[in-house]
Design a protein around this motif. Structure first.
Motif, short mmCIF file in Angstrom:
data_model
loop_
_atom_site.label_atom_id
_atom_site.label_comp_id
_atom_site.label_asym_id
_atom_site.label_seq_id
_atom_site.Cartn_x
_atom_site.Cartn_y
_atom_site.Cartn_z
N ASP A 1 54.76 -33.32 97.21
CA ASP A 1 53.32 -33.42 97.45
C ASP A 1 52.69 -32.05 97.69
O ASP A 1 53.36 -31.10 98.09
N THR A 2 51.38 -32.00 97.43
CA THR A 2 50.60 -30.83 97.85
C THR A 2 49.85 -31.21 99.12
O THR A 2 49.29 -32.30 99.23
N VAL B 1 41.29 -24.70 97.66
CA VAL B 1 42.35 -25.72 97.60
C VAL B 1 42.42 -26.31 96.20
O VAL B 1 43.53 -26.53 95.67
N ARG B 2 41.29 -26.54 95.59
CA ARG B 2 41.30 -27.10 94.24
C ARG B 2 41.95 -26.13 93.25
O ARG B 2 42.72 -26.53 92.38
N THR C 1 45.61 -26.29 93.35
CA THR C 1 46.22 -27.59 93.00
C THR C 1 45.77 -28.04 91.60
O THR C 1 45.54 -29.22 91.36
N ASP C 2 45.65 -27.07 90.71
CA ASP C 2 45.32 -27.35 89.31
C ASP C 2 44.00 -28.10 89.16
O ASP C 2 43.81 -28.89 88.22
N GLY C 3 43.10 -27.88 90.10
CA GLY C 3 41.78 -28.48 90.03
C GLY C 3 41.66 -29.87 90.61
O GLY C 3 40.57 -30.45 90.67
N PHE C 4 42.78 -30.44 91.06
CA PHE C 4 42.77 -31.83 91.52
C PHE C 4 42.42 -32.00 93.01
O PHE C 4 41.85 -33.00 93.41
N TYR D 1 36.52 -33.44 100.75
CA TYR D 1 36.28 -32.99 99.38
C TYR D 1 37.44 -32.16 98.82
O TYR D 1 37.49 -31.92 97.61
N ALA D 2 38.36 -31.72 99.68
CA ALA D 2 39.50 -30.93 99.21
C ALA D 2 40.69 -31.79 98.81
O ALA D 2 41.68 -31.29 98.32
#
Length: 361
Positions: free
Chosen positions: A181-182, A240-241, A244-247, A267-268
């Motif tokens: 997990d991230t 943070v996005r 995490t590859d934009g996710f 929102y993160a």
């Protein structure tokens, strides 16, 4: 016979704490007297001093404690004199609807000692979180005592009584962080750093620490964070996005307890991610989020009480992991102090340069 010992009290709202003589009654049915060996200085104690919990002054402060059971009252079978224990503030009843449904960490009827500790003049004291362990001895419900291996340092063991357990549990129990997990942790004080440790323990692949203080971010990295974000100079959500590859993160743990940082956590997270609130807000705080945004995202919004822990299960396990070298609970102890140094410890806490000051008796 009742005993007189030294303890730290908060006499009134925002008044300096002081060491006073307090009277400890003999334990009654279901109660235990514990000789305190160490007690961490937690932000919750400062909240009590400031009147942020309630106004039932004077308070006997301290609750992150470990010590040795000195005596027990009638009917006590959980512990016996001589046992080394960590004190907890959620002694489960075993009878309420949460306990009967197999969720004792949500117990609706947790209990404390029924008798009151007092000042020498008979003034009743309100023990912080039902414990009151900035004292040479304290009276608690026997169910608040969790027996652990006595080989561990009391200064380390006591921290599981609140902040470290809250953070680790927020990741492991409430957030259910899984392998790969991230995870993002917003707020890197003692609880936030413990959440970092918990995420690492659970096998998170990426752990992003977010704070406004570079010193705290450096500590979080030492605890296991793989990335850090200073949200004073960088947009935390965008950072943070990007990591995490934009996710967004699978699990975001909010360890501050403020509406602004909770919104960042919301929102993160990934579209179906989980937000865990473990930071403690004050009664006046309000949260505003567009309801459509809440509806339009899956996942979970959770609150973590005491890391959703079950002390009888979690305390011995974490002590074992510490002794195996798999987690370093000692890293949370910044300094050891005496009873007379608690007011100075509050000042250091406010300055942000300690994880935990620990009173050693």
């Amino acid at each position: 016979m009742p005993q007189q010992v030294n303890g730290v009290i908060a006499p009134g709202r925002n008044e300096p704490v002081r060491v006073e003589t307090i009277t400890i009654p003999d334990p009654g049915p279901g109660e235990a007297v514990v000789a305190v060996q160490a007690c961490g200085v937690c932000h919750t104690d400062l909240h009590y001093k400031q009147g942020g919990i309630n106004d039932e002054f004077p308070f006997l402060l301290g609750h992150e404690a470990a010590g040795v059971v000195e005596s027990v009252g009638e009917g006590v079978t959980e512990v016996a004199p001589g046992d080394f224990v960590i004190l907890n503030w959620r002694a489960v009843c075993g009878r309420c609807r949460a306990c009967r449904r197999g969720r004792p960490w949500y117990c609706f009827d947790t209990h404390n000692a029924k008798q009151k500790m007092t000042l020498a003049d008979g003034t009743e004291l309100s023990p912080a979180l039902g414990i009151g362990a900035f004292a040479e001895k304290t009276l608690v419900a026997a169910g608040q005592c969790t027996k652990v291996d006595p080989a561990v340092s009391p200064a380390v063991a006591g921290l599981l009584g609140c902040g470290v357990m809250a953070g680790i549990g927020a990741a492991v129990n409430t957030g259910e962080v899984g392998r790969g997990d991230t995870v993002a942790v917003i707020g890197c004080g003692g609880v936030g750093d413990a959440a970092v440790v918990g995420a690492r323990l659970a096998g998170a692949a990426k752990i992003i620490a977010v704070d406004i203080d570079d010193r705290k971010l450096e500590t979080a990295r030492a605890m296991g964070a793989t990335h850090t974000v200073n949200s004073r100079s960088t947009d935390a959500v965008e950072a943070v996005r990007e990591l995490t590859d934009g996710f967004g993160a699978d699990v975001v743990i909010e360890a501050v307890g403020r509406p602004e940082t909770y919104a960042q956590a919301f929102y993160a997270r990934d579209l179906a991610g989980t937000v865990v609130l473990v930071g403690v807000p004050t009664p006046d705080m309000k949260l505003e989020l567009p309801l459509l945004d809440v509806f339009g995202r899956g996942g979970s919004l959770k609150s973590s009480w005491y890391g959703d822990c079950l002390p009888s299960r979690d305390f011995p396990m974490l002590i074992d992991l510490h002794q195996q070298g798999r987690i370093d609970l000692g890293a949370f102890v910044t300094e050891t102090i005496g009873l007379g140094d608690v007011e100075k410890a509050f000042a250091r806490m406010h300055e942000g340069d300690v994880l935990r000051s620990v009173v050693v008796l």
